[in-house]
Motif scaffolding. Structure first.
Motif, mmCIF file in Angstrom:
data_model
loop_
_atom_site.group_PDB
_atom_site.id
_atom_site.type_symbol
_atom_site.label_atom_id
_atom_site.label_comp_id
_atom_site.label_asym_id
_atom_site.label_seq_id
_atom_site.Cartn_x
_atom_site.Cartn_y
_atom_site.Cartn_z
ATOM 1 N N ASN A 1 0.816 -1.218 0.000
ATOM 2 C CA ASN A 1 0.000 0.000 0.000
ATOM 3 C C ASN A 1 0.850 1.268 0.000
ATOM 4 O O ASN A 1 0.513 2.237 -0.668
ATOM 5 C CB ASN A 1 -0.926 -0.008 1.214
ATOM 6 N N ASP B 1 2.127 1.839 -3.295
ATOM 7 C CA ASP B 1 1.011 2.233 -4.150
ATOM 8 C C ASP B 1 0.690 3.721 -3.996
ATOM 9 O O ASP B 1 0.391 4.414 -4.959
ATOM 10 C CB ASP B 1 -0.209 1.382 -3.795
ATOM 11 N N ILE B 2 0.774 4.191 -2.742
ATOM 12 C CA ILE B 2 0.502 5.618 -2.502
ATOM 13 C C ILE B 2 1.526 6.476 -3.257
ATOM 14 O O ILE B 2 1.167 7.435 -3.946
ATOM 15 C CB ILE B 2 0.553 5.934 -0.989
ATOM 16 N N ARG C 1 0.864 6.032 -7.203
ATOM 17 C CA ARG C 1 -0.263 6.824 -7.712
ATOM 18 C C ARG C 1 -0.084 8.310 -7.440
ATOM 19 O O ARG C 1 -0.670 9.152 -8.116
ATOM 20 C CB ARG C 1 -1.566 6.370 -7.063
ATOM 21 N N GLN D 1 -3.338 11.430 -1.432
ATOM 22 C CA GLN D 1 -3.247 10.110 -2.058
ATOM 23 C C GLN D 1 -3.440 9.005 -1.025
ATOM 24 O O GLN D 1 -4.129 8.017 -1.287
ATOM 25 C CB GLN D 1 -1.884 9.962 -2.750
ATOM 26 N N THR E 1 -6.211 6.085 -1.266
ATOM 27 C CA THR E 1 -5.848 4.675 -1.215
ATOM 28 C C THR E 1 -6.494 3.996 -0.018
ATOM 29 O O THR E 1 -7.018 2.877 -0.135
ATOM 30 C CB THR E 1 -4.311 4.539 -1.127
ATOM 31 N N THR F 1 -8.895 0.724 0.143
ATOM 32 C CA THR F 1 -8.544 -0.536 0.813
ATOM 33 C C THR F 1 -9.426 -0.809 2.025
ATOM 34 O O THR F 1 -9.509 -1.936 2.486
ATOM 35 C CB THR F 1 -7.073 -0.531 1.294
#
Lengths: 498, 355
Positions: free
Chosen positions: B66, B69-70, B73, B307, B311, B315
């Motif tokens: 995660n 991912d933050i 993105r 962000q 996210t 989730t």
């Protein structure tokens, strides 16, 4: 006679400063009481406490014997304490009527009763002997009229105290006289007037008593007879004033040298008639004239902040084809504008950043002065000009007016100019800083700098100038050399030209 | 109406405030405290509601998780927000960044369709961003149109221009493949996603420009008081123009990454509302729309806050419909914490409790 307003034991603490320390202040009905002090002495804080803009940490306020604690300027005004500040607090795009009745518009059947509102506005103005079209926007009137409108707005029907903070700063002699008449009239009706001004002669013309503040304490109170002007000034600055006035600079040293900057019949249509001007190393040229005579425009045109459309400006004998602030700066010419707030300081930036700005732009964006170099130059300037700031990183907007002016001077000086153009270098600053700046101008000239000083204060010009150019109606009407320059001579030159 | 309020002795509050040791106060006054606190808070909530949120694994030779991912993105919004921070520091605003993404994406898809070299396309895309920035900068600095209006013009017309470019070769949302561009966007360098490397390089470049040249000082002086800067020899016009050029260029970088990611030019939805996220990130980072200051670090944290929030909503299993509202609430809280008034109240509350 009992006081109409009486502040006793007022204290106010700000982080790091004791702004007011157990201050006593009272105004009697029918009295004009001048509140004097240097910048930072606590005048504004005391006024803000009196008008409810600040809450004191200790002490009491009595209005006509009854204790009050105004929570806001509105509450203070409702209680009978009106205040008018230097910067007029009106909405320039709104009509006079709206400005005067805003917040308490008369209503009829739930709708605004405009004819009643107009009548109220007219009545408020009539009390001050003002008769103007109340439908026109406030901004369309002169500053003097706006000031009167602001006074009218500050005065409730049952007002007992009127605070005037630097009311004459932007007024000419006639307008000031008219304001004084109104003050005398209000006095006669039993109002207590608190008058704040840095024009010492005006204080003596209009006031009955004087209270002097220094560093948050009251250092003296007395009638104008008890505190003559020399004593007043020394009370304000806390030391005997060295007598700088009218020690003329000697003229013979400079006249022979070659000019750095020459203006040949330079002018701009509808703004400034063509004029001739030489600036020589070691020489201070004064620009004298009444408000609106074109002093500021001349200074700006010489610097390149106003484009000329006739004539030619030459630097070191070479015509300057595109004369602009940037090109002037590159040629070693700097300018300190009259309007510190709107053209001078960058308020959010620190003292350091403000001081190095011109030097940095002279060096270009790629050659950033190292942080160490910046700090060294700033420390030098703070010491040399005696700038009162806790540290070099303080935003300039938080300094007092005199210190902001010194920061502007520092910005010019740090770029090591050959020509320094100063527009009203001492406007709105306190007596101590005033004397320091006058001394500085002389020192700079003695070191070989060429200076052009525009000022509305004749005494200041007479003190520093080797040569005075007299302006009237956007035209240079005469030149008086230092030796023969006197107040009378300048005034005669202005009067004779037509 | 003029009844004087009966007086009471002054409250001892400021004295207590004075006695408070200043270390905590100094910390609370540091400009990055609230944005960082907000970020930490969002991450803590994540840790509570979805266990394993902080896990980072290596899947198929690249980092996954995660947090990655933050960052992944957040990279395109960070580019846009940095450009926006530059513009906002001059007292301006660039509403057209979303449309610049649309135009840049459309030009990329079109040139790929025409068979240009993909290196040329990379350069072309950057030039499109610069051209858009030049247009905005011209309107603002030369014609002196208010920035909000000036950039509104491209904001409105940009998506239309994108659609017209698509029409040039009859495509509606044409898709494409490009190993180079997609490598930049979705590939990885060793363990690290390539776009994070690109992002880091751009961040360093902007930082060098702003803090290691005098450009930052000039930006802030023009934003703080343009007249004063001009009288001090700063070419305000050139500085303003450069600010919009930088915004255009940074947006083009974001556009390349986003367009390569979606494999298509979709002028109607690509980069939609990205200007709002960018402005928000700048403001969360401590920037003021009144101009005069630029905080690159704060802006990056601002992007991460936004962000991380997006996210974590995804989730958390919360229906995506809640996304925008939850985001708005959290942003509101951050901004409240930042306002000088609330801050003063919090500081004095803490001081009172301690004292």
């Amino acid at each position: 006679m009992s006081a109409i307003i009486e502040l006793s034991g007022i204290s106010k603490q700000f982080p790091g400063v004791r702004a007011l320390d157990n201050v006593e202040f009272s105004v009697e009905p029918g009295e004009t009481h001048a509140l004097m002090g240097e910048n930072g002495a606590g005048k504004s804080t005391l006024i803000k406490v009196m008008t409810g803009a600040l809450q004191p940490d200790g002490g009491t306020i009595r209005l006509a014997g009854k204790e009050i604690r105004p929570e806001s300027p509105g509450a203070a005004r409702a209680a009978g304490i009106g205040a008018v500040y230097q910067e007029v607090n009106l909405i320039p795009t709104m009509s006079v009527t709206k400005n005067l009745t805003l917040g308490r518009l008369p209503r009829k059947f739930g709708l605004i009763d405009w004819s009643a509102a107009r009548a109220i506005a007219k009545a408020k103005l009539a009390r001050l002997g003002v008769d103007i079209d109340v439908e026109r926007p406030v901004g369309s009137y002169s500053v003097a009229i706006q000031q009167l409108i602001a006074i009218a707005r500050a005065l409730e029907d049952d007002a007992r105290v009127l605070v005037l903070d630097e009311p004459t700063a932007s007024l000419d002699a006639n307008e000031t006289e008219r304001l004084f008449e109104i003050i005398r009239d209000l006095k006669a009706r039993g109002l207590g007037i608190v008058f704040i001004s840095h024009f010492i002669d005006q204080v003596y013309r209009i006031s009955d008593r004087i209270t002097v503040l220094r560093n948050g304490r009251r250092v003296a109170v007395g009638t104008v007879e008890e505190i003559p002007s020399l004593k007043l000034v020394s009370l304000m600055i806390g030391r005997e004033l060295e007598h700088v006035e009218h020690q003329r600079p000697s003229t013979e040293t400079v006249t022979s040298s070659k000019p750095i900057l020459t203006a040949k019949s330079v002018g701009r249509r509808r703004l400034l008639e063509p004029f001739e001007l030489d600036l020589r190393p070691g020489e201070v040229v004064g620009l004298a004239g009444l408000l609106g005579s074109g002093r500021t425009e001349t200074a700006k045109l010489v610097f390149g902040a106003i484009r000329h459309d006739s004539g030619e400006i030459a630097i070191d004998g070479h015509p300057s084809s595109s004369h602009s602030p940037k090109s002037s700066l590159m040629a070693g010419i700097t300018f300190c504008p009259e309007d510190r707030k709107s053209e001078g300081i960058v308020p959010e930036l620190s003292v350091r950043e403000n001081i190095i700005l011109a030097l940095q732009s002279k060096r270009g964006w790629l050659h950033l002065l190292s942080r160490k170099e910046q700090e060294r130059l700033t420390a030098e300037m703070i010491a040399a000009l005696n700038i009162a700031t806790p540290d070099a990183e303080k935003p300039v907007g938080q300094l007092s007016g005199g210190n902001q002016q010194k920061v502007l001077l520092a910005r010019s000086l740090v770029s090591n100019p050959r020509v320094l153009i100063l527009d009203e270098p001492t406007r709105g600053i306190d007596v101590g800083a005033h004397a320091e700046i006058v001394t500085l101008i002389r020192q700079l000239a003695a070191k070989g700098m060429a200076l052009l000083v525009a000022s509305s204060e004749l005494d200041e010009l007479l003190t520093v100038s080797h040569r005075i150019e007299v302006m009237r109606d956007r035209r240079m009407v005469g030149e008086i050399s230092g030796a023969e320059a006197t107040r009378e001579k300048i005034i005669q030159t202005i009067a004779a030209a037509s | 109406m003029s009844t004087p309020t009966p007086g009471t002795p002054a409250s001892p509050k400021p004295a207590a405030e004075q006695a408070q040791p200043s270390a905590l106060k100094a910390l609370l006054r540091h400009r990055l405290v609230w944005p960082i606190l907000a970020l930490v808070l969002v991450l803590i909530v994540d840790a509570i509601i979805s266990p394993g949120f902080f896990q980072i694994r290596i899947v198929q030779g690249r980092l996954f998780g995660n947090l990655i991912d933050i960052l992944y993105r957040g990279m395109p919004p960070a580019m846009i927000a940095l450009g926006m921070a530059v513009v906002i520091s001059t007292k301006g605003i660039d509403l057209s960044v979303g449309s610049i993404i649309a135009v840049t994406g459309a030009v990329m898809a079109w040139r790929i369709h025409e068979g240009d070299s993909h290196y040329v396309i990379l350069l072309t895309a950057l030039c499109v961003g610069l051209a858009c920035g030049l247009w905005n900068g011209f309107l603002v600095s030369v014609l002196e149109i208010q920035p909000i209006i000036a950039t509104l013009i491209l904001m409105v017309s940009g998506r239309g221009i994108g659609l017209m470019i698509n029409l040039l070769y009859g495509g509606t949302n044409p898709s494409f493949t490009s190993p180079l561009l997609q490598g930049l966007s979705t590939g990885n360098l060793g363990l690290v996603p390539t776009r994070l490397v690109v992002g880091a390089v751009m961040i360093v470049l902007v930082w060098l420009l702003v803090r290691r040249t005098a450009f930052g000082l000039f930006l802030e002086s023009v934003g703080g008081n343009a007249k004063s800067a001009w009288l001090s020899g700063v070419s305000s016009r050139l500085i303003l123009l450069s600010a919009y050029l930088i915004s255009g260029l940074m947006t083009a970088v974001a556009a390349i990454i986003l367009t390569a990611d979606t494999h298509t030019s979709d002028p109607v939805t690509s980069g939609l509302y990205s200007e709002l996220d960018a402005i928000l990130a700048v403001v969360i980072g401590g920037g003021s729309l009144a101009g005069g200051r630029i905080y690159l670090d704060g802006t990056i944290i601002g992007v991460l806050v936004i962000q991380a929030l997006t996210t974590s909503i995804l989730t958390s299993g919360l229906p995506p419909e809640y996304n925008l509202v939850v985001k708005a609430v959290v942003v509101l809280i951050v901004l409240l914490l930042q306002s000088a008034n609330t801050r003063a109240a919090v500081v004095s509350l803490l001081a009172r409790r301690k004292g």
